[in-house]
Design a protein around this motif. Sequence first.
Motif, PDB file in Angstrom:
ATOM      1  N   ASP A 111       0.855  -1.186   0.000  1.00  0.00           N
ATOM      2  CA  ASP A 111       0.000   0.000   0.000  1.00  0.00           C
ATOM      3  C   ASP A 111       0.894   1.240   0.000  1.00  0.00           C
ATOM      4  OD1 ASP A 111      -2.244  -1.586   0.111  1.00  0.00           O
ATOM      5  OD2 ASP A 111      -2.416  -1.476   2.289  1.00  0.00           O
ATOM      6  N   GLU A 134      -0.631  -1.578  -5.870  1.00  0.00           N
ATOM      7  CA  GLU A 134      -2.019  -1.598  -5.388  1.00  0.00           C
ATOM      8  C   GLU A 134      -2.800  -0.485  -6.061  1.00  0.00           C
ATOM      9  OE1 GLU A 134      -3.846   0.582  -3.262  1.00  0.00           O
ATOM     10  OE2 GLU A 134      -2.353   1.829  -2.259  1.00  0.00           O
ATOM     11  N   THR A 136      -6.206   0.599  -4.993  1.00  0.00           N
ATOM     12  CA  THR A 136      -7.414   0.728  -4.172  1.00  0.00           C
ATOM     13  C   THR A 136      -8.397   1.728  -4.771  1.00  0.00           C
ATOM     14  OG1 THR A 136      -6.169   0.150  -2.178  1.00  0.00           O
ATOM     15  CG2 THR A 136      -8.269   1.297  -1.868  1.00  0.00           C
ATOM     16  N   THR A 293      -3.154  -4.694  -8.522  1.00  0.00           N
ATOM     17  CA  THR A 293      -3.760  -5.607  -7.564  1.00  0.00           C
ATOM     18  C   THR A 293      -4.500  -4.818  -6.481  1.00  0.00           C
ATOM     19  OG1 THR A 293      -3.332  -7.450  -6.034  1.00  0.00           O
ATOM     20  CG2 THR A 293      -1.655  -5.723  -6.152  1.00  0.00           C
ATOM     21  N   HIS A 294      -5.558  -5.416  -5.959  1.00  0.00           N
ATOM     22  CA  HIS A 294      -6.395  -4.829  -4.904  1.00  0.00           C
ATOM     23  C   HIS A 294      -7.176  -3.630  -5.443  1.00  0.00           C
ATOM     24  CE1 HIS A 294      -4.441  -7.505  -2.156  1.00  0.00           C
ATOM     25  NE2 HIS A 294      -3.271  -6.906  -2.258  1.00  0.00           N
TER      26      HIS A 294
END
Length: 324
Positions: A111, A134, A136, A293-294
């Motif tokens: 993150d 990441e 998000t 990802t994520h």
Amino acid sequence: MLKPIYRGGLLLPECQLWFDPRKRKPFAVISHAHGDHVANHDCYLATPETIALIRVRNGNAMADRGRALSYGEVYVGKGYRLSFYPAGHVLGSAMAYLETDAGETFLYTGDFKTRQGLAAEAIDVPQADTLVMETTFGRAEYVFPSFEETCARIHDFCDRALAAGSTPVLLAYSLGKAQEVLKILELRPQALMVHKAIAPLNQVYSAYGVVMPDTRPLDFLNMRDCIVVMPPAVLKKMPRKDCLVAMVSGWGMDGSAKYRYGVDEVLPLSDHADFPDLLQFVDQVAPKTVYATHGYEQAFAATLRGRGYTAWSLAQNDQLELNL
């Protein structure tokens, strides 16, 4: 070209190296101390700050199995060299940078946040051939207000609550977000009251140079004229009378957020990068291949392909665009 895979965590098969796996491994890299990135490994690499936070949150036995690697130091593995770069997410958060004996370079972000905050190291972005990042907030609607504007909104929320004779309660996760909020509030005249999960983490922050303001232990019976900072999970235990409650989260950009969280307001402060910052980050790294990802990984990978990058979601369930 290095090709990572996801198996309940990131695995780089060429180096037999795990990053943030959810289940116990003989050896792994832990990017930061949030619970969804930490598992009880036999041995792991992490920054000294992360190990200190793990000691508070997970106990001495697990912390003692950590091998500290400070930013800029190099760990030499079989066929690779690994170093940590500050990720800007929480205290001690790290991006893992590898260079193989064959000369290939690889960056795993964990993150991260590109904007400078008050309670974490500033991000330092290297260039790499392969990037795993990441995503998000990887959709175009997630554009956060400036840090200054968000700070002003937090102070305004507190002022309005106090003027109405209510206690302002700010819901913030105990590691990272709580410390950022407390640094924003530290010059206010009101006493700052925190949950017991936050106070020992504040001590780690102060020990590593992020000096935290004085706080009082949370006491539901004596909150008047205080500002309360506590984890969201504690809300269901708190009497709501004479309180005004705000969730502190980047998801405050969603119009329905306050109803989803069951609060009076959501203040959009995040320890993740927003959409424009994600794009700028990729441009800085200048990778040949990106794996997202994520969060909105498919959507963000598609955006990158539209900008000329070779980009895929790490789950590799992308829907390819047809240029007709």
